[in-house]
Design a protein around this motif. Structure first.
Motif, PDB file in Angstrom:
ATOM      1  N   TYR A  95      24.456  25.681 -27.304  1.00 20.55           N
ATOM      2  CA  TYR A  95      24.351  24.368 -27.948  1.00 20.55           C
ATOM      3  C   TYR A  95      22.910  23.863 -27.945  1.00 20.55           C
ATOM      4  CZ  TYR A  95      29.454  23.946 -28.003  1.00 20.55           C
ATOM      5  OH  TYR A  95      30.790  24.132 -28.246  1.00 20.55           O
ATOM      6  N   TRP A  96      22.204  24.135 -26.833  1.00 19.03           N
ATOM      7  CA  TRP A  96      20.801  23.703 -26.730  1.00 19.03           C
ATOM      8  C   TRP A  96      19.963  24.399 -27.798  1.00 19.03           C
ATOM      9  CZ3 TRP A  96      19.034  20.530 -22.559  1.00 19.03           C
ATOM     10  CH2 TRP A  96      17.665  20.265 -22.598  1.00 19.03           C
ATOM     11  N   ALA A 105      20.656  23.010 -31.167  1.00 16.56           N
ATOM     12  CA  ALA A 105      20.043  21.691 -31.333  1.00 16.56           C
ATOM     13  C   ALA A 105      18.559  21.815 -31.628  1.00 16.56           C
ATOM     14  CB  ALA A 105      20.264  20.845 -30.075  1.00 16.56           C
ATOM     15  N   ARG A 106      17.863  22.665 -30.872  1.00 16.19           N
ATOM     16  CA  ARG A 106      16.419  22.819 -31.079  1.00 16.19           C
ATOM     17  C   ARG A 106      16.114  23.418 -32.445  1.00 16.19           C
ATOM     18  NH1 ARG A 106      13.271  22.172 -26.462  1.00 16.19           N
ATOM     19  NH2 ARG A 106      11.615  22.091 -28.009  1.00 16.19           N
ATOM     20  N   GLU A 149      16.717  20.760 -35.065  1.00  9.95           N
ATOM     21  CA  GLU A 149      15.638  19.775 -35.015  1.00  9.95           C
ATOM     22  C   GLU A 149      14.403  20.310 -35.713  1.00  9.95           C
ATOM     23  OE1 GLU A 149      12.855  17.364 -31.789  1.00  9.95           O
ATOM     24  OE2 GLU A 149      13.688  19.321 -31.300  1.00  9.95           O
ATOM     25  N   ALA A 158      21.508  18.616 -35.170  1.00  8.13           N
ATOM     26  CA  ALA A 158      20.900  18.774 -33.848  1.00  8.13           C
ATOM     27  C   ALA A 158      21.540  17.838 -32.833  1.00  8.13           C
ATOM     28  CB  ALA A 158      19.392  18.518 -33.932  1.00  8.13           C
ATOM     29  N   LEU A 159      21.782  16.594 -33.246  1.00  7.51           N
ATOM     30  CA  LEU A 159      22.364  15.603 -32.349  1.00  7.51           C
ATOM     31  C   LEU A 159      23.782  15.997 -31.943  1.00  7.51           C
ATOM     32  CD1 LEU A 159      21.764  12.928 -30.954  1.00  7.51           C
ATOM     33  CD2 LEU A 159      22.613  11.754 -32.991  1.00  7.51           C
ATOM     34  N   SER A 184      24.952  18.987 -31.662  1.00  5.43           N
ATOM     35  CA  SER A 184      24.866  20.104 -30.715  1.00  5.43           C
ATOM     36  C   SER A 184      24.410  19.642 -29.340  1.00  5.43           C
ATOM     37  CB  SER A 184      23.907  21.172 -31.253  1.00  5.43           C
ATOM     38  OG  SER A 184      24.426  21.771 -32.419  1.00  5.43           O
ATOM     39  N   ILE A 185      23.406  18.757 -29.285  1.00  3.50           N
ATOM     40  CA  ILE A 185      22.902  18.348 -27.972  1.00  3.50           C
ATOM     41  C   ILE A 185      23.926  17.461 -27.265  1.00  3.50           C
ATOM     42  CG2 ILE A 185      21.641  16.221 -28.539  1.00  3.50           C
ATOM     43  CD1 ILE A 185      20.509  19.112 -26.224  1.00  3.50           C
ATOM     44  N   ALA A 204      18.064  14.186 -27.029  1.00  9.66           N
ATOM     45  CA  ALA A 204      18.949  13.281 -27.777  1.00  9.66           C
ATOM     46  C   ALA A 204      18.201  12.024 -28.200  1.00  9.66           C
ATOM     47  CB  ALA A 204      20.171  12.921 -26.939  1.00  9.66           C
TER      48      ALA A 204
END
Length: 200
Positions: free
Chosen positions: A6-7, A10-11, A14, A22-23, A25-26, A49
């Motif tokens: 997930y990190w 998100a990255r 982003e 991204a939001l 996922s984070i 976040a």
């Protein structure tokens, strides 16, 4: 493994300029991290976040994540974490229209011994706040340095956004250089497209 997945998602989102994805996922990473004792990575997930919420101009929601991260990091955070928290504080203040506070936080971030990338982000926050105060010449100089740093560090999306804000500042001030800067922003925006993304 699920947190890392997930990190990473998100990255990547982003870096590609997709803050909503991204939001999402984070937030999943945060939910998983809250079931562990990994306070450091939970804090850093809250920092990410907050950055994503700032992109959407959601100052109050972003501030809550910053406050949570500060509590988790304790009284002696790593310099990189402190720099990022301070930059987020500056950006939140700018969204709220508090240029004076935004400038103070941005300058505090610049005074820290941090990475070139953090310096680029801090300069962008400073320039945004100076622009809010109509300090065109100071904002111009800060944007110029920020874009050079972020471009040099291959932070295409951040560089494009800073360059676009810089070009709009110059255009509003009637500066001839504005068109060249906006052209540069468009070129950086092309590099920020998914197939060109190298940010981590």
């Amino acid at each position: 493994m699920r947190v890392r997945l997930y990190w990473s998602m998100a990255r990547l989102a982003e870096a590609e300029g997709r803050p909503s994805r991204a939001l999402a996922s984070i937030r999943k990473a945060i939910a998983l991290l809250e079931t562990t004792e990994d306070a450091l990575n939970l804090a850093r997930a809250h920092i990410l976040a907050s950055r994503l919420l700032i992109e959407r101009e959601k100052a109050d929601d972003a501030a809550r994540h910053v406050e949570r991260a500060e509590r988790l990091l304790g009284v002696a955070p790593a310099m990189s974490d402190l720099a990022e928290l301070t930059i987020q504080r500056a950006r939140i203040a700018r969204i709220r229209g508090d240029a004076e506070t935004a400038i103070a936080f941005a300058r505090k971030a610049l005074a820290l011994e941090s990475s070139p990338v953090d310096r680029g982000y801090a300069l962008t926050a400073l320039a945004d706040a100076l622009a809010l105060e109509k300090k065109t010449d100071e904002a111009d100089a800060a944007y110029r340095e920020a874009v050079d740093i972020l471009e040099g560090e291959a932070r295409w999306h951040a560089a494009a956004n800073a360059c676009r804000a810089w070009g709009n500042l110059l255009r509003g001030a009637g500066k001839e250089e504005a068109l060249d800067v906006l052209d540069r922003a468009a070129e950086l925006g092309t590099r920020a497209a998914p197939q060109h993304t190298v940010e981590r």
